[in-house]
Motif scaffolding. Structure first.
Motif, PDB file in Angstrom:
ATOM      1  N   ALA A 278       0.824  -1.210   0.000  1.00 29.22           N
ATOM      2  CA  ALA A 278       0.000   0.000   0.000  1.00 29.22           C
ATOM      3  C   ALA A 278       0.858   1.261   0.000  1.00 29.22           C
ATOM      4  CB  ALA A 278      -0.929  -0.005   1.213  1.00 29.22           C
ATOM      5  N   LEU A 279       1.972   1.215   0.706  1.00 28.53           N
ATOM      6  CA  LEU A 279       2.847   2.385   0.759  1.00 28.53           C
ATOM      7  C   LEU A 279       3.564   2.619  -0.568  1.00 28.53           C
ATOM      8  CD1 LEU A 279       4.405   1.921   4.313  1.00 28.53           C
ATOM      9  CD2 LEU A 279       2.744   3.644   3.624  1.00 28.53           C
ATOM     10  N   GLU A 280       3.754   1.562  -1.321  1.00 22.58           N
ATOM     11  CA  GLU A 280       4.481   1.678  -2.592  1.00 22.58           C
ATOM     12  C   GLU A 280       3.605   2.103  -3.756  1.00 22.58           C
ATOM     13  OE1 GLU A 280       6.319  -2.091  -3.125  1.00 22.58           O
ATOM     14  OE2 GLU A 280       7.827  -1.778  -1.551  1.00 22.58           O
ATOM     15  N   ASP A 281       2.278   1.996  -3.610  1.00 26.54           N
ATOM     16  CA  ASP A 281       1.426   2.272  -4.777  1.00 26.54           C
ATOM     17  C   ASP A 281       1.176   3.759  -5.014  1.00 26.54           C
ATOM     18  OD1 ASP A 281      -0.549   3.138  -3.033  1.00 26.54           O
ATOM     19  OD2 ASP A 281      -1.863   1.415  -3.337  1.00 26.54           O
ATOM     20  N   GLY A 282       1.688   4.610  -4.113  1.00 31.74           N
ATOM     21  CA  GLY A 282       1.624   6.050  -4.342  1.00 31.74           C
ATOM     22  C   GLY A 282       0.359   6.734  -3.879  1.00 31.74           C
ATOM     23  N   SER A 283      -0.594   5.981  -3.343  1.00 32.68           N
ATOM     24  CA  SER A 283      -1.873   6.588  -2.957  1.00 32.68           C
ATOM     25  C   SER A 283      -1.967   6.902  -1.466  1.00 32.68           C
ATOM     26  CB  SER A 283      -3.025   5.655  -3.342  1.00 32.68           C
ATOM     27  OG  SER A 283      -2.926   4.429  -2.630  1.00 32.68           O
ATOM     28  N   THR A 284      -0.968   6.489  -0.707  1.00 26.45           N
ATOM     29  CA  THR A 284      -1.017   6.662   0.744  1.00 26.45           C
ATOM     30  C   THR A 284      -0.653   8.093   1.128  1.00 26.45           C
ATOM     31  OG1 THR A 284      -0.281   4.370   0.941  1.00 26.45           O
ATOM     32  CG2 THR A 284      -0.202   5.715   2.929  1.00 26.45           C
ATOM     33  N   PRO A 285      -1.412   8.728   2.021  1.00 24.52           N
ATOM     34  CA  PRO A 285      -1.089  10.094   2.454  1.00 24.52           C
ATOM     35  C   PRO A 285       0.322  10.187   3.035  1.00 24.52           C
ATOM     36  CG  PRO A 285      -3.284   9.472   3.186  1.00 24.52           C
ATOM     37  CD  PRO A 285      -2.663   8.233   2.625  1.00 24.52           C
ATOM     38  N   GLN A 286       0.964  11.305   2.809  1.00 23.85           N
ATOM     39  CA  GLN A 286       2.344  11.494   3.246  1.00 23.85           C
ATOM     40  C   GLN A 286       2.488  11.346   4.753  1.00 23.85           C
ATOM     41  OE1 GLN A 286       5.020  11.618   1.479  1.00 23.85           O
ATOM     42  NE2 GLN A 286       6.421  11.985   3.185  1.00 23.85           N
ATOM     43  N   ARG A 287       1.521  11.861   5.503  1.00 22.20           N
ATOM     44  CA  ARG A 287       1.623  11.767   6.962  1.00 22.20           C
ATOM     45  C   ARG A 287       1.605  10.313   7.420  1.00 22.20           C
ATOM     46  NH1 ARG A 287      -1.628  15.744  10.927  1.00 22.20           N
ATOM     47  NH2 ARG A 287       0.248  16.982  10.549  1.00 22.20           N
ATOM     48  N   VAL A 288       0.848   9.475   6.737  1.00 21.49           N
ATOM     49  CA  VAL A 288       0.817   8.049   7.065  1.00 21.49           C
ATOM     50  C   VAL A 288       2.181   7.417   6.801  1.00 21.49           C
ATOM     51  CG1 VAL A 288      -0.172   5.814   6.403  1.00 21.49           C
ATOM     52  CG2 VAL A 288      -1.661   7.805   6.704  1.00 21.49           C
ATOM     53  N   LYS A 289       2.807   7.783   5.687  1.00 23.32           N
ATOM     54  CA  LYS A 289       4.134   7.259   5.367  1.00 23.32           C
ATOM     55  C   LYS A 289       5.152   7.657   6.434  1.00 23.32           C
ATOM     56  CE  LYS A 289       3.510   7.267   0.329  1.00 23.32           C
ATOM     57  NZ  LYS A 289       4.006   7.823  -0.955  1.00 23.32           N
ATOM     58  N   VAL A 290       5.064   8.891   6.887  1.00 20.35           N
ATOM     59  CA  VAL A 290       5.975   9.356   7.943  1.00 20.35           C
ATOM     60  C   VAL A 290       5.732   8.557   9.220  1.00 20.35           C
ATOM     61  CG1 VAL A 290       6.576  11.310   9.425  1.00 20.35           C
ATOM     62  CG2 VAL A 290       6.225  11.663   6.970  1.00 20.35           C
ATOM     63  N   GLY A 291       4.467   8.361   9.561  1.00 16.55           N
ATOM     64  CA  GLY A 291       4.142   7.577  10.750  1.00 16.55           C
ATOM     65  C   GLY A 291       4.695   6.172  10.674  1.00 16.55           C
ATOM     66  N   PHE A 292       4.595   5.570   9.495  1.00  8.60           N
ATOM     67  CA  PHE A 292       5.145   4.228   9.296  1.00  8.60           C
ATOM     68  C   PHE A 292       6.646   4.199   9.586  1.00  8.60           C
ATOM     69  CE2 PHE A 292       7.503   1.543   6.278  1.00  8.60           C
ATOM     70  CZ  PHE A 292       7.125   0.290   6.738  1.00  8.60           C
ATOM     71  N   LEU A 293       7.379   5.163   9.078  1.00 13.47           N
ATOM     72  CA  LEU A 293       8.826   5.201   9.311  1.00 13.47           C
ATOM     73  C   LEU A 293       9.148   5.416  10.786  1.00 13.47           C
ATOM     74  CD1 LEU A 293      10.013   7.292   6.226  1.00 13.47           C
ATOM     75  CD2 LEU A 293      10.314   4.837   6.604  1.00 13.47           C
ATOM     76  N   LEU A 294       8.355   6.217  11.455  1.00 18.50           N
ATOM     77  CA  LEU A 294       8.602   6.484  12.870  1.00 18.50           C
ATOM     78  C   LEU A 294       8.447   5.228  13.720  1.00 18.50           C
ATOM     79  CD1 LEU A 294       6.744   9.904  13.238  1.00 18.50           C
ATOM     80  CD2 LEU A 294       9.212   9.540  13.229  1.00 18.50           C
ATOM     81  N   VAL A 295       7.471   4.382  13.383  1.00 20.15           N
ATOM     82  CA  VAL A 295       7.239   3.188  14.203  1.00 20.15           C
ATOM     83  C   VAL A 295       8.069   1.991  13.753  1.00 20.15           C
ATOM     84  CG1 VAL A 295       4.914   3.922  14.831  1.00 20.15           C
ATOM     85  CG2 VAL A 295       5.217   2.419  12.846  1.00 20.15           C
ATOM     86  N   SER A 296       8.497   1.977  12.491  1.00 18.65           N
ATOM     87  CA  SER A 296       9.230   0.815  11.981  1.00 18.65           C
ATOM     88  C   SER A 296      10.743   1.020  11.981  1.00 18.65           C
ATOM     89  CB  SER A 296       8.762   0.470  10.563  1.00 18.65           C
ATOM     90  OG  SER A 296       9.036   1.527   9.662  1.00 18.65           O
ATOM     91  N   GLU A 297      11.175   2.269  11.995  1.00 19.06           N
ATOM     92  CA  GLU A 297      12.605   2.586  12.061  1.00 19.06           C
ATOM     93  C   GLU A 297      12.801   3.657  13.133  1.00 19.06           C
ATOM     94  OE1 GLU A 297      13.789   3.633   8.095  1.00 19.06           O
ATOM     95  OE2 GLU A 297      13.304   1.651   7.282  1.00 19.06           O
ATOM     96  N   SER A 298      12.345   3.336  14.318  1.00 20.93           N
ATOM     97  CA  SER A 298      12.302   4.311  15.408  1.00 20.93           C
ATOM     98  C   SER A 298      13.669   4.854  15.813  1.00 20.93           C
ATOM     99  CB  SER A 298      11.598   3.704  16.627  1.00 20.93           C
ATOM    100  OG  SER A 298      10.342   3.169  16.282  1.00 20.93           O
ATOM    101  N   PRO A 299      14.720   4.031  15.903  1.00 21.22           N
ATOM    102  CA  PRO A 299      15.998   4.556  16.408  1.00 21.22           C
ATOM    103  C   PRO A 299      16.537   5.748  15.632  1.00 21.22           C
ATOM    104  CG  PRO A 299      16.041   2.167  16.382  1.00 21.22           C
ATOM    105  CD  PRO A 299      14.786   2.575  15.665  1.00 21.22           C
ATOM    106  N   GLU A 300      16.419   5.729  14.294  1.00 17.10           N
ATOM    107  CA  GLU A 300      16.996   6.816  13.506  1.00 17.10           C
ATOM    108  C   GLU A 300      16.027   7.975  13.292  1.00 17.10           C
ATOM    109  OE1 GLU A 300      18.165   5.742   9.596  1.00 17.10           O
ATOM    110  OE2 GLU A 300      16.178   5.041   8.974  1.00 17.10           O
ATOM    111  N   ASN A 301      14.796   7.827  13.763  1.00 14.52           N
ATOM    112  CA  ASN A 301      13.809   8.892  13.573  1.00 14.52           C
ATOM    113  C   ASN A 301      13.402   9.574  14.872  1.00 14.52           C
ATOM    114  OD1 ASN A 301      13.093   8.893  10.606  1.00 14.52           O
ATOM    115  ND2 ASN A 301      12.807   6.721  11.065  1.00 14.52           N
ATOM    116  N   ILE A 302      13.221   8.777  15.926  1.00 14.20           N
ATOM    117  CA  ILE A 302      12.852   9.368  17.220  1.00 14.20           C
ATOM    118  C   ILE A 302      13.677   8.768  18.355  1.00 14.20           C
ATOM    119  CG2 ILE A 302      10.505  10.089  16.643  1.00 14.20           C
ATOM    120  CD1 ILE A 302       9.493   7.443  17.810  1.00 14.20           C
ATOM    121  N   GLY A 303      14.780   8.117  18.004  1.00 17.99           N
ATOM    122  CA  GLY A 303      15.582   7.441  19.015  1.00 17.99           C
ATOM    123  C   GLY A 303      17.017   7.919  19.064  1.00 17.99           C
TER     124      GLY A 303
END
Length: 346
Positions: A60-85
């Motif tokens: 879903a994230l790759e198909d280009g239809s996902t809102p940008q804020r959702v994509k940012v949220g995904f990165l924050l929870v899946s790659e937390s150390p380099e984003n909020i850690g």
């Protein structure tokens, strides 16, 4: 006359033949219309409740239809150390105190039932929480994890980071049928053994089922790009969750383990470990040293609401710290039922 009679007979059979052809054609057309038009009225494009599935997040994230804020949220929870850690380039963005990612526990990017899934979680807030003895919103719940499981500090409630995480969680629950909400809520319960945790039994289960991913020293395996955290997280030690986290409670940890571990080999519908095995290995994991959260005495202002397997005091009873940590828990549960009419399940 004979010729005339012959002509009449020929005309009669010609009429019968034509009439038969017309009849066959009419029946064919009627059948064709019946077979082609009726299904178009009955086939529905709506997915039934039983067929509904959580999002395939990566697709879903790759198909280009996902809102940008959702994509940012995904990165924050899946790659937390380099984003909020600790690995975040901007020191002001280092909210988490360890190198865990949120998705180390909330599996399959938060979509896996039985692992504290985020599917539908936004629908359950605001809700009352005993730890704060107050009604809290989803941001409050996220910050509870930030201070405990992530051993860090709260995200500002109006920050872009927490709003993006909320947006991601809301997105995961889009179109979730109401009848399926409970399936994705929390951890399935276990039958709590009526014994104290046996650390030797727990070690045996750990060595057999957990060691291959989390290591003999419990320190897990980091990703190739270490700034992105762990492939398999540490279960104790300085980079793990602190003693204020829900996962430090034996009953809660056992519920999670039973439904999800060994990773990739168990689900809540098809577990590999028994209740007893999950219970003892949860106690074993939580017998080791880990970070200590400050000010835990302020948790649960109404001490009667404190889970019985919370290992730090004070409590509204006289049972020992050892028993609150490792059980047996049934006598504590019975005490709260008899004295306060409170049914304890964890």
């Amino acid at each position: 006359m004979e010729h005339f009679g012959y002509l009449v007979r020929r005309l009669f059979w010609l009429f019968v033949t034509v009439l038969s052809l017309i009849t066959v054609l009419f029946i064919t057309l009627l059948t064709y219309r019946t077979e082609t038009t009726i299904p178009s009225k009955t086939v529905s494009l709506t997915v039934s409740n039983s067929e509904w599935r959580p999002k395939n997040v990566l697709a879903a994230l790759e198909d280009g239809s996902t809102p940008q804020r959702v994509k940012v949220g995904f990165l924050l929870v899946s790659e937390s150390p380099e984003n909020i850690g600790p690995q975040a380039p901007d020191p002001n963005k280092r909210y988490a105190g360890n190198n865990l990612s949120c998705t180390n526990c909330h599996l399959q990017f938060g979509t896996q039932a039985g692992s504290g899934s985020w599917v539908g979680v936004a629908n359950r807030f605001p809700q009352f929480g005993g730890r704060a003895n107050a009604v809290g919103d989803l941001q409050d719940r996220i910050n509870g994890c930030m201070e405990r499981s992530m051993n860090g500090k709260k995200l500002p409630k109006d920050s872009q980071e927490i709003l993006a995480i909320v947006a991601y969680m809301e997105w995961l629950g889009e179109d979730l049928p109401q009848e399926r909400e409970n399936e994705f809520k929390g951890f399935p319960k276990i039958k709590i053994p009526e014994v104290r945790v046996d650390l030797e039994k727990g070690k045996s289960v750990y060595d057999r089922e957990c060691l291959v991913c989390h290591g003999a020293d419990g320190q897990g395996i980091k990703k190739t790009d270490t700034s992105k955290g762990y492939l398999y997280p540490p279960l104790w030690g300085p980079d793990s969750f602190n003693n204020g986290a829900g996962m430090h409670r034996v009953i809660t940890a056992a519920e999670f383990i039973k439904s999800n571990m060994p990773f990739g080999l168990a689900t809540y519908k098809n577990p590999k470990l028994t209740d007893e095995e999950a219970y003892h290995v949860a106690g074993y994991i939580n017998s080791f040293v880990r970070p200590v959260k400050a000010n835990t005495e302020a948790d649960y202002p109404d001490k009667k609401l404190k889970p019985v397997s919370t290992s730090y005091g004070p409590w509204a009873d006289n049972f020992s710290q050892e028993q609150h940590h490792f059980g047996p828990f049934q006598p504590i549960m019975e005490y709260y039922k008899e004295n306060y009419n409170i049914e304890k399940v964890k």
